[in-house]
Design a protein around this motif. Structure first.
Motif, PDB file in Angstrom:
ATOM      1  N   ARG A 219       1.364  -1.121   8.317  1.00 14.58           N
ATOM      2  CA  ARG A 219       1.837   0.231   8.600  1.00 14.58           C
ATOM      3  C   ARG A 219       2.826   0.157   9.767  1.00 14.58           C
ATOM      4  O   ARG A 219       2.608  -0.608  10.707  1.00 14.58           O
ATOM      5  CB  ARG A 219       0.670   1.146   9.008  1.00 14.58           C
ATOM      6  CG  ARG A 219      -0.485   1.244   8.011  1.00 14.58           C
ATOM      7  CD  ARG A 219      -0.046   1.723   6.643  1.00 14.58           C
ATOM      8  NE  ARG A 219       0.839   2.894   6.686  1.00 14.58           N
ATOM      9  CZ  ARG A 219       0.413   4.156   6.657  1.00 14.58           C
ATOM     10  NH1 ARG A 219      -0.870   4.421   6.579  1.00 14.58           N
ATOM     11  NH2 ARG A 219       1.279   5.154   6.690  1.00 14.58           N
TER      12      ARG A 219
ATOM     13  N   ILE B  68       1.839  -1.845  -6.097  1.00 13.38           N
ATOM     14  CA  ILE B  68       2.070  -0.454  -5.677  1.00 13.38           C
ATOM     15  C   ILE B  68       2.922   0.282  -6.709  1.00 13.38           C
ATOM     16  O   ILE B  68       3.129   1.483  -6.614  1.00 13.38           O
ATOM     17  CB  ILE B  68       2.740  -0.400  -4.279  1.00 13.38           C
ATOM     18  CG1 ILE B  68       2.828   1.042  -3.781  1.00 13.38           C
ATOM     19  CG2 ILE B  68       4.080  -1.073  -4.264  1.00 13.38           C
ATOM     20  CD1 ILE B  68       3.385   1.185  -2.377  1.00 13.38           C
TER      21      ILE B  68
ATOM     22  N   ASP C 171       5.998   0.822   4.470  1.00 15.84           N
ATOM     23  CA  ASP C 171       5.300  -0.258   5.174  1.00 15.84           C
ATOM     24  C   ASP C 171       6.261  -1.421   5.408  1.00 15.84           C
ATOM     25  O   ASP C 171       7.191  -1.648   4.613  1.00 15.84           O
ATOM     26  CB  ASP C 171       4.091  -0.739   4.359  1.00 15.84           C
ATOM     27  CG  ASP C 171       2.891   0.195   4.497  1.00 15.84           C
ATOM     28  OD1 ASP C 171       3.003   1.189   5.246  1.00 15.84           O
ATOM     29  OD2 ASP C 171       1.857  -0.073   3.863  1.00 15.84           O
TER      30      ASP C 171
ATOM     31  N   LYS D  62       0.790  -1.217   0.000  1.00 16.33           N
ATOM     32  CA  LYS D  62       0.000   0.000   0.000  1.00 16.33           C
ATOM     33  C   LYS D  62       0.834   1.285   0.000  1.00 16.33           C
ATOM     34  O   LYS D  62       0.552   2.204  -0.745  1.00 16.33           O
ATOM     35  CB  LYS D  62      -0.947   0.005   1.213  1.00 16.33           C
ATOM     36  CG  LYS D  62      -1.971  -1.152   1.228  1.00 16.33           C
ATOM     37  CD  LYS D  62      -2.908  -1.092   0.044  1.00 16.33           C
ATOM     38  CE  LYS D  62      -4.026  -2.125   0.065  1.00 16.33           C
ATOM     39  NZ  LYS D  62      -3.604  -3.511   0.042  1.00 16.33           N
ATOM     40  N   THR D  63       1.838   1.354   0.872  1.00 14.85           N
ATOM     41  CA  THR D  63       2.529   2.626   1.067  1.00 14.85           C
ATOM     42  C   THR D  63       4.026   2.380   1.250  1.00 14.85           C
ATOM     43  O   THR D  63       4.406   1.433   1.959  1.00 14.85           O
ATOM     44  CB  THR D  63       1.993   3.307   2.357  1.00 14.85           C
ATOM     45  OG1 THR D  63       0.568   3.272   2.332  1.00 14.85           O
ATOM     46  CG2 THR D  63       2.455   4.747   2.449  1.00 14.85           C
TER      47      THR D  63
ATOM     48  N   ARG E 265      -6.944   0.815  -1.070  1.00 12.62           N
ATOM     49  CA  ARG E 265      -5.781   1.691  -0.986  1.00 12.62           C
ATOM     50  C   ARG E 265      -6.141   3.082  -0.473  1.00 12.62           C
ATOM     51  O   ARG E 265      -5.272   3.922  -0.320  1.00 12.62           O
ATOM     52  CB  ARG E 265      -5.137   1.878  -2.365  1.00 12.62           C
ATOM     53  CG  ARG E 265      -4.804   0.597  -3.100  1.00 12.62           C
ATOM     54  CD  ARG E 265      -4.051   0.883  -4.392  1.00 12.62           C
ATOM     55  NE  ARG E 265      -2.768   1.503  -4.114  1.00 12.62           N
ATOM     56  CZ  ARG E 265      -1.689   0.853  -3.715  1.00 12.62           C
ATOM     57  NH1 ARG E 265      -1.749  -0.458  -3.539  1.00 12.62           N
ATOM     58  NH2 ARG E 265      -0.559   1.494  -3.476  1.00 12.62           N
TER      59      ARG E 265
END
Lengths: 1052, 291
Positions: free
Chosen positions: A991, A954, A830, A826-827, B246
């Motif tokens: 996260r 991603i 992470d 996702k990010t 997301r």
């Protein structure tokens, strides 16, 4: 005087922003599949309209029905190629039409359209054609070859012209001659009994033929028959056909019901198994049911039913349609998918199909070896099957939510086409009845609903119980008609909700003989009048009407007082519904044609009279050359990963999957693809079937036939674990999961044709034991299943057997879809973890197959899994043994000096289901706490492939350190850690702020911190161990390899 | 004022988005009724009794003779006067996907002031040559009279079609439709600044079908009749978006806030509802305020 046939031809306009998209697609396909360069292809749609149409009517039909003048040009009674339409004369025209009697859906639609324009016109008939017009063909092109790429001789006619004169007549069906029912003399020798079974395509063995013989010798039988005016001491053709259908392997699953003598040469076991089905499938499920009250209907109905919540039940069924798909990929596949939809409609009092899943096994699409005559190239089978499933699902308005595609040489002989459907039904109907329970009574009227009966689809059930040969009958091939079926589904679900239906089942294999026969078991009798059955063409004989598998038909039982309302609904929906008989309780399946009794079969004999098979099973583990891995640097390791990503089994199927509608009915939460660019692979599908509510259902599949080359136990364990892992990755509710086992095997009965039958049966025994043990450990009851046991093809004397294959499908609950997790990272920043243990388990892995195939190609020895290798017993095993000779040629892959060719040998993944399920429970609980950002399972290609897929989601890289994995098992090397396929492993990302909470939630389970999601480095996909780079690559490169292999529309 | 508009959602002959189309109108505050085409044709149902007509997506008659053609003919020949009276009396009509194809083939779209039901445009095979399910971003024409899209800027929805390329016989007609505001929505590149819709052909797959001027939907001159190829009804809830996992979409309905990053966008104004709902809420509001 014969009615005039008008020819209408429609051609897409080009220029001004318009192109001939259909012609262009064919041009791209011929280039993509065969590297054939053609300058231009145009396409025409043709209609042969038989009937009296005045010129003004014809002209109106051309502009208001057949063509759309804004985008198409149209010719009536002339053609584009002979009328100077094209500025340059074409090189070639190929015109294709159906053979007489083949379902022509476009013609049916055209007829509907004509009746809209001319409601009073009677006696019209329509047939369709499709034409391809070519410019700039290669000089040396074989025109017959080209024409064969574009049509299927089994169901289609073709006219080829280089002068622009291609034409086809109206496909007139030769008149069918009615054959009155005839007695079949069974007082013949054993050899003659066998011959009768073979020539009549009955697919019965001697013991079964003799059981029938002795039934008709029974004086009691004879006296009852005499009283009904039917020949007393011999079966009629109607009866013999009915018995053959009912007793076919396809309908009665004789191998799974057989008594098996099993010997294990490894352990010394010598035991007897009385029915694999009862012992290893039913028993575990019934044991689990002791503490699972949500299992509503198991094994006996058209699909298994579970209670989903207080208001709704879910059901699921998976079918195969392999043999028909080998003969006509499009027709076989479309019939397969609309057929399994009917299983759902025929469950309980009727369920609504809400999701399809499709899993295909094909030969390699780029296969360039010899192809026995009579077999289609795998790429053609692939395209045809895909198109059939696409049309069947999309046109029926049922989303295709999940699936898989597997490639192996040995599926060249018979492709596997698994079609599954999930259905939903109210827990209770408005009248209070539970909708999963059929409520038939003697006296209920039997209706046949939907399509009419034709000579198509005769002997489908018995044919699929035999191996495929050049003589396989074209009558076993059909083309489904989704619109006829869609109308029928709409109508029958309204009838269900109005409380009209007492009993319902589909007409699939065996036609009316099976559908009415099976329901007659419920009331202990039925009476059927075949002369009332609506026919596609006159003249069908009684036995043909009884066993024809003509599509889109359901059989329904109604109370007499409900028949008028039922017929009114049928009329509104323009659905055929005909009264054909009634249920009784006199213990007999009585079939009449008008007043004449043509079959009188005791229900008990029909369903319990087939003698049990006695079979021999003997297990010795196969031997394989070991996998040989080279010493390579981190960059080369990256290249190995790139090659694995590009292998058909691993590669993205997006081009194909996107042409399925996966979102119709607006319930799709986790779709086939996810990620920032919508192109990363999802694990399980999640749907929220009731709009406005957040409870969900999870649907997943597991299939890993590779492992059968070493051990079918591992194959089954891996398949079940894969299905469950996928479901866990989206957050399934592990308290409510149900499985479906779908076996596709090669013939496991020892015979002259199958000298290795004992080994193949032992493979089946081991597979069943794995199913039993793993499902018990996972508390995963099988609610429905299917077996297809004759997946062999004998072509030109060569036998090609599929690798034993289990598809395990899973249907589970999701407590709240807003907590569903997708596989994409996702990010950036992470944290990445690997859950589950890794071991040195590379036997029969994707990596092992890749290296052994590369080694074989480089050393010019036989392919390790050559499908036409005469040494059959353990296919790959023996083929590999056969090449167990010192190789003197140098190879590029096997950098170490070796005298052995690289094989697929090694340890296959072992399963520790008890350990896995504990981890799965912890992970799904963490998801409910929103501690997990992404989850993706490690399967084909292991950890490295799974990480790459998460990164594609991603569109960024990752930095991963596998030191901890390596130190967890002394035997584990880099290959095993990166590409091994150990079971029970999931990659998650979280996260950073959730680190403590997540690690606490996973405490006690193998949880390895791997690294972080990032995207800064030159090699943005970096894997290190103990401070050194082990694998370096770039996500862009991996993505491009992954997407490049199966991009069906490859432009030149 | 009509508090609860009554919506007729057409069903039968291969229409297959009827149930979700009913559901979105109900979510928007209307009452939806599933009516079989033949109930209108045989007189057992009367179009006059409804305030909104919806022709859902599907594969009517298998689309074997061109998408929407045969169902379009059944309505054009069997229901001509009723349809004309319906539109003339100021009631909204929507056609989605196959429903759009039906409205175009029967001549109701792009249509004319007289509702003469003469076909003037068409939808043809995607240039890609195949059916496809993929998500697109739409941008709405602020100057359109379309009552369904008032105040909308952008919306993400899936397209699911093989024949969605909107074509007209001439550029003049497109210019005319453009100046009348009848080109309601177009496929755009979501990375472009709003407003971005231009005439320049977008590459595949941003424009999934090679429609002229990237057209995704059009309306009639009155703005009441509207059709589009994409499926707004498929994005009725936040958890149905293509990338919702997301986008902080993993929140419970009761605490949902707009999260799609589209500034000034009203499309997620209702908790938990997806971007597609705005169109249906618009039509319901329109009926409440105008009929």
């Amino acid at each position: 005087m014969a009615a005039r046939v008008h020819t209408i031809e429609v051609l897409p306009k080009t220029g001004n922003g318009m192109i001939d998209s259909r012609g262009e697609s064919i041009r791209r396909q011929l280039f993509g599949d065969h590297n054939l360069t053609i300058t231009e292809i145009r396409s025409t749609l043709g209609y042969l309209v038989k009937g009296d149409l005045r010129p003004s009517e014809l002209s109106r039909a051309t502009t208001e029905l057949f063509s759309d003048p804004i985008i198409e040009d149209c010719r009536a009674n002339s053609t584009f190629t002979n009328s100077g339409y094209f500025p340059t004369e074409p090189d070639l025209t190929i015109l294709i039409g159906f053979k007489p009697g083949v379902t022509d859906n476009r013609a049916q639609a055209a007829l509907d359209g004509l009746h809209t324009l001319f409601p009073d016109k009677e006696g019209l008939a329509v047939a369709t054609t499709i034409g391809y017009v070519f410019w700039g063909l290669p000089q040396d092109l074989d025109i017959d070859w080209l024409s064969n790429q574009l049509h299927n001789q089994m169901i289609e006619r073709v006219s080829v012209s280089s002068e622009g004169n291609a034409s086809l007549d109206f496909p007139e069906r030769p008149p069918t001659e009615y054959q009155p029912p005839a007695p079949i003399d069974l007082e013949i020798t054993d050899e003659e009994l066998i011959e009768l079974s073979q020539t009549g395509l009955l697919a019965l063995n001697l013991k079964e033929m003799k059981a029938i013989q002795s039934h008709y010798r029974d004086p009691e039988t004879q006296s009852i028959r005499k009283s009904h005016g039917i020949i007393p001491d011999a079966p009629t053709d109607v009866e013999l056909e009915c018995l053959a259908q009912t007793w076919s392997e396809h309908c009665s699953h004789k191998i799974f019901a057989a008594k098996i003598h099993h010997v294990d040469n490894q352990t010394g076991e010598d035991s007897t198994i009385d029915s694999l089905f009862k012992t290893h499938i039913m028993k575990p499920t019934f044991d689990i049911r002791e503490s699972a009250d949500w299992l509503l209907s198991l094994f006996h109905d058209n699909s298994g039913v579970i209670e989903w919540n207080e208001d709704w039940s879910l059901c699921m069924k998976v079918e195969t349609h392999n043999s028909p798909s080998a003969l006509d990929p499009f027709g076989g596949a479309i019939t397969g998918i609309v057929g399994v939809n009917r299983d759902i409609l025929g469950t309980g009092l009727g369920a609504r199909p809400i999701a399809n899943t499709d899993v295909f096994c094909f030969g390699p699409p780029d296969y360039d070896g010899d192809l026995p005559t009579g077999l289609f190239h795998p790429s053609r089978v692939f395209r045809g099957v895909h198109a059939g499933v696409r049309a069947g699902g999309n046109e029926s308005g049922i989303p295709t939510v999940n699936g898989a595609m597997i490639f192996d040489h040995r599926y060249i002989g018979k492709p596997l086409v698994y079609c599954g459907t999930v259905g939903i039904m109210p827990r209770h109907l408005p009248d209070g009845r539970e909708s999963h329970i059929k409520t038939p009574s003697p006296g209920n009227i039997i209706y046949m609903v939907g399509g009419k009966v034709g000579s198509d689809g005769i002997h489908g059930a018995t044919f699929s119980s035999l191996e495929l040969t050049e003589e396989s009958p074209s009558s076993a091939v059909q083309i489904g008609d989704p619109i006829t079926q869609k109308k029928m589904i709409d109508m029958l679900l309204e009838a269900r909700d109005a409380g009209l239906i007492q009993v319902i089942t589909d007409n699939g294999a065996g036609g009316l003989s099976s559908s009415v026969g099976e329901m007659a078991e419920l009331t202990d009798g039925a009476e059927l009048d075949l002369s009332t059955v609506p026919l596609k063409q006159p003249g069908l004989s009684p036995w043909e009407i009884l066993v024809s598998e003509s599509q889109e038909r359901m059989t329904v039982g109604l109370r007499e007082e409900d028949t008028a309302a039922f017929e009114a609904l049928a009329q509104l929906h323009e659905v055929e519904a005909t009264r054909v008989g009634k249920f009784t309780d006199d213990g007999t399946f009585l079939v009449k044609y008008g007043e004449q009794v043509v079959a009188h079969l005791p229900i008990s004999f029909l369903y319990d009279g087939c003698p049990q098979l006695q079979l021999e099973s003997e297990w010795s583990p196969p031997e394989h050359n070991p996998l040989i891995t080279p010493d390579v640097g981190a960059i080369e390791m990256g290249e190995v990963l790139t090659r694995i990503m590009a292998r058909p089994n691993v590669a993205s199927k997006e081009w194909w999957v996107r042409s399925y509608d996966h979102e119709v009915i607006a319930q799709s939460v986790i779709k086939p693809f996810c990620g920032v660019n919508h192109d990363a692979p999802s694990d399980a599908a999640v749907i929220a079937p009731i709009i406005g509510e957040v409870q969900g259902a999870v649907i997943s599949n597991g299939i890993v036939p590779r492992y059968s080359d070493i051990d079918t136990y591992a194959m089954v364990a891996a398949s079940i674990d894969e299905a469950l892992r996928n479901a866990v990755c989206v957050g399934v509710d592990l308290e409510k999961i149900a499985g479906l086992d779908n076996f596709c095997w090669c013939d496991p009965i020892e015979s002259e044709k199958t000298p290795d039958g004992r080994y193949k049966l032992a493979q089946l025994v081991r597979a069943n034991r794995a199913l039993d043990e793993v499902c018990r450990a996972y508390r995963l009851p099988c609610i429905s299943g299917k077996d297809s046991m004759k997946n062999d093809a004998i072509i030109e004397g060569e036998k090609i057997s599929i690798p034993p294959t289990l598809l395990f499908s899973l249907l589970g609950n999701h407590h709240d879809v807003r907590y569903a997790v997708s596989s994409d990272f996702k990010t950036a920043g992470d944290l990445i973890y690997l859950l589950g243990e890794s071991h040195q388990e590379l036997g029969a892995s994707e990596l092992a197959f890749m290296f052994s195939e590369e080694a074989a190609a480089n050393t010019d020895v036989a392919d390790p899994t050559d499908p036409t290798d005469p040494t059959d017993p353990t296919d790959a095993a023996d083929a590999a043994d056969a090449t167990n000779v010192p190789t003197t040629t140098t190879t590029t892959m096997t950098a170490t000096t070796t005298t052995t060719t690289c094989g697929i040998g090694g340890a296959v993944p072992a399963i520790d289901a008890e350990r896995n399920i504990v981890m799965y429970r912890a992970l799904t609980a963490a998801m409910r706490e929103r501690l997990v950002a992404s989850a993706h399972d490690c399967s084909d290609g292991g950890l490295a492939v799974a990480l790459a897929e998460c990164c594609i989601g991603i569109d960024a890289g990752c930095a991963v350190d596998i030191s901890t994995i390596l130190s967890s098992d002394a035997e584990l090397d880099h290959w095993g850690a990166l590409f091994g396929e150990s079971l029970g492993r999931i990659i998650v990302s979280i996260r950073p702020e959730n680190q403590a909470g997540f690690e606490a939630a996973m405490a006690g389970n193998s949880t390895t911190s791997l690294g972080t999601v990032n995207h800064d480095n030159e090699h943005n996909f970096t894997i290190t161990a103990n401070g050194e780079a082990v694998l370096l690559s770039r996500v862009e490169e991996l993505r491009s390899a992954w997407q490049g292999t199966l991009d069906g529309g490859r432009p030149e | 004022m009509i508090e609860t508009p009554q919506v007729a959602v057409l069903t039968g002959f291969g229409i297959n988005c009827d149930l979700e189309t009913m559901a979105v109108f109900e979510m928007a505050g209307a009452r939806a009724h599933r009516v079989h085409v033949n109930q209108f044709l045989n007189g057992s149902a009367d179009l006059e009794d409804y305030h909104i007509l919806a022709v859902p997506g599907g594969f009517s008659f298998g689309d074997h003779l061109g998408s929407g053609r045969i169902l379009g003919n059944r309505l054009r020949f069997g229901l001509r006067e009723q349809v004309r009276a319906f539109v003339k009396s100021g009631r909204p009509v929507i056609g989605i996907c196959n429903g759009f194809q039906v409205l175009v083939k029967m001549g109701l779209l792009p249509g004319d002031d007289e509702v003469s039901l003469q076909q003037s445009a068409s939808l043809t095979l995607n240039d890609s040559g195949h059916y496809e399910d993929r998500w697109v971003t739409l941008e709405f024409n602020r100057d359109s009279p379309c009552i369904w899209t008032k105040g909308l800027e952008r919306m993400r929805t899936p397209v699911r079609h093989g024949e969605g390329k909107f074509v007209t016989p001439s550029q003049e007609l497109l210019d005319q439709l453009h100046s009348a505001g009848q080109l309601v929505c177009r496929y755009i590149d979501p990375n472009d600044q709003y407003p971005s819709a231009g005439d320049e052909a977008l590459p595949y797959p941003l424009c999934p079908n090679a429609s002229m001027r990237n057209i995704a939907g059009v309306c009639d001159p009155s703005g009441l009749v509207y059709g589009l190829m994409p499926h707004p009804e498929a994005n009725h809830s936040q958890w149905l978006g293509a990338t919702w996992t997301r986008e902080g979409g993993q929140t419970d309905t009761d605490q949902t806030s707009p999260t799609n990053g589209h500034s000034g966008d009203i499309t997620t104004a209702v908790a938990g509802q997806g971007e597609g709902m705005a169109m249906f809420r618009n039509a319901v509001e329109y009926v409440r305020n105008n009929l």
